[in-house]
Write an enzyme that holds these catalytic residues in place. Structure first.
Site, mmCIF file in Angstrom:
data_model
loop_
_atom_site.group_PDB
_atom_site.id
_atom_site.type_symbol
_atom_site.label_atom_id
_atom_site.label_comp_id
_atom_site.label_asym_id
_atom_site.label_seq_id
_atom_site.Cartn_x
_atom_site.Cartn_y
_atom_site.Cartn_z
ATOM 1 N N ASP A 118 10.134 -19.031 -36.979
ATOM 2 C CA ASP A 118 9.625 -19.425 -38.298
ATOM 3 C C ASP A 118 8.770 -18.292 -38.879
ATOM 4 O OD1 ASP A 118 9.071 -21.216 -40.393
ATOM 5 O OD2 ASP A 118 7.265 -21.993 -39.400
ATOM 6 N N GLY A 171 6.976 -26.164 -46.332
ATOM 7 C CA GLY A 171 5.822 -26.879 -46.882
ATOM 8 C C GLY A 171 6.137 -28.334 -47.179
HETATM 9 P P1 13P Z 1 3.783 -27.832 -43.796
HETATM 10 O O1 13P Z 1 2.527 -27.031 -43.750
HETATM 11 O O2 13P Z 1 3.914 -28.592 -45.068
HETATM 12 O O3 13P Z 1 3.952 -28.715 -42.621
HETATM 13 O O4 13P Z 1 5.014 -26.777 -43.781
HETATM 14 C C1 13P Z 1 5.422 -26.199 -42.567
HETATM 15 C C2 13P Z 1 6.351 -25.067 -42.779
HETATM 16 O O5 13P Z 1 6.851 -24.791 -43.843
HETATM 17 C C3 13P Z 1 6.671 -24.262 -41.574
HETATM 18 O O6 13P Z 1 7.472 -23.167 -41.891
HETATM 19 O O1 G3H Z 2 4.439 -22.260 -42.249
HETATM 20 C C1 G3H Z 2 3.805 -22.010 -41.244
HETATM 21 C C2 G3H Z 2 3.797 -22.967 -40.119
HETATM 22 O O2 G3H Z 2 3.058 -24.119 -40.426
HETATM 23 C C3 G3H Z 2 3.326 -22.303 -38.867
HETATM 24 O O3 G3H Z 2 1.947 -22.152 -38.883
HETATM 25 O O4 G3H Z 2 1.737 -19.726 -38.542
HETATM 26 O O5 G3H Z 2 -0.191 -21.242 -38.138
HETATM 27 O O6 G3H Z 2 1.754 -21.224 -36.564
HETATM 28 P P1 G3H Z 2 1.263 -21.002 -37.972
HETATM 29 ZN ZN ZN Z 3 7.024 -22.353 -43.848
#
Ligand code: 13P
Ligand code: G3H
Ligand code: ZN
Length: 317
Positions: free
Chosen positions: A81, A212
């Site tokens: 991610d 998000g």
């Molecule tokens: P949230 O912060 O809304 O849970 O989004 C998570 C996200 O987009 C991780 O890539």
């Molecule tokens: O979009 C980001 C995710 O919520 C991951 O969060 O980078 O703090 O692990 P992090």
């Molecule tokens: Zn994200």
């Protein structure tokens, strides 16, 4: 069973969205597998740059490989991610990740294309899919603080053609974290469905990703604050908007914050109600249960619940 995101998207496109959940530790991993098994849903495990640093990427891989054996019915993809180029190459090399996200959306259009294309070439040579991002979500992303810039559909078409990316994270009004939109009585947040619709028209069959996507339930925030927390009043993405978005080609819905809220609520309430306790397993057990419940609930509203056997059958063909 670890599969690719492409295999999951093929099954889901236009019907439901796959939940993509971030994990950082053992309790979350166990809860995640339990919740997906009880709701019979395929899913995506997301590992962020921060998670790889916090837990060490080798712990995360070891835990996920163990979970794969402990829950043999689970069908899931493993995804990086919000990677930068360096993380992407590391994950591509590892042979463990099914897909990577290269997030170069904070760069200018041409630079975003150049970076994404380099990652796509390296990933495709190893059979790994790439999620890219175009447009800017609001809120805080890792260490980048951004302001909203909705994805331009015509640019999205050109971006996908020139980079060869396999899915695209689109900015359609959401933002990361717990403080998304000010909760205003009588006012309900709406995704920019007109942007999703236009992108689908220009890129039919192409999977879109929604970041998000936490809903920041008021009840959860209220319980945290009643147990000593100080979370600002806020609201997130209404859960009844996931399925309409999925029907328009949003295949992957990223949820992290709602899981963090469950963690905070369970731990705050537990230690408020049991100030004499200090065994971390005593609070770990209810956390795993509550986290699993949250995952199962999300899968219901995403429409992925109940599709596990059908996905398994399709993968065998
Ligand atoms: P949230 O912060 O809304 O849970 O989004 C998570 C996200 O987009 C991780 O890539
Ligand atoms: O979009 C980001 C995710 O919520 C991951 O969060 O980078 O703090 O692990 P992090
Ligand atoms: Zn994200």
């Amino acid at each position: 069973m670890i599969v690719t995101t492409a295999q999951l998207f093929k099954q889901a496109y236009g019907k439901y969205a796959i939940g993509a959940y971030n994990i950082n530790n053992l309790e979350q991993t166990v809860g995640l597998f339990k919740g997906n098994i009880t709701s019979k849903a395929p899913f995506i495990i997301q590992i962020s740059k921060g998670a790889r640093k916090y837990s060490d990427k080798r712990f995360l891989e070891g835990m996920i490989r163990a979970a794969d054996q402990i829950y043999p019915d689970a069908i899931f993809a493993v995804h990086l991610d919000h990677g930068d180029e360096e993380n992407c190459y590391d994950c591509i090399k590892s042979g463990f990740y099914s897909s990577v996200m290269i997030d170069a959306s904070h760069h200018e259009f041409e630079e975003n294309i150049a970076i994404t294309k380099r990652v796509v070439d390296a990933a495709h040579a190893k059979g790994i899919s790439v999620e890219a991002e175009l447009g800017q979500l609001g809120g805080v992303e890792e260490d980048i603080v951004g302001s909203v810039k909705l994805t331009n559909p015509a640019e999205a078409k050109e971006f996908v053609k020139r980079t060869g990316c396999d899915s695209l994270a689109v900015a359609i009004g959401t933002s990361h974290g717990a403080f998304k939109f000010k909760a205003e009585p009588g006012k309900k947040f709406s995704l920019h469905f007109e942007v999703i619709e236009e992108i689908q028209k220009l890129l039919p069959g192409f999977p879109m990703v929604m970041h998000g996507s936490s809903s920041v339930p008021k009840e959860e925030v209220d319980r945290i604050n009643a147990a000593g927390g100080k979370i600002k009043d806020s609201s997130g993405v209404p859960e009844d908007q996931f399925l309409p978005a999925a029907k328009m080609g949003v295949c992957k819905v990223n949820i992290d914050t709602d899981g963090r809220l469950v963690w905070t609520r369970v731990h705050r309430e537990f230690f408020r109600d049991h100030p004499e306790k200090f065994d971390l397993r005593d609070v770990g057990v209810p956390f795993i249960e509550e986290y699993a419940k949250m995952i199962a609930h999300k899968n219901q509203v995403l429409g992925s619940a109940g599709h596990l056997d059908e996905v398994r059958a399709a993968l065998k063909k």
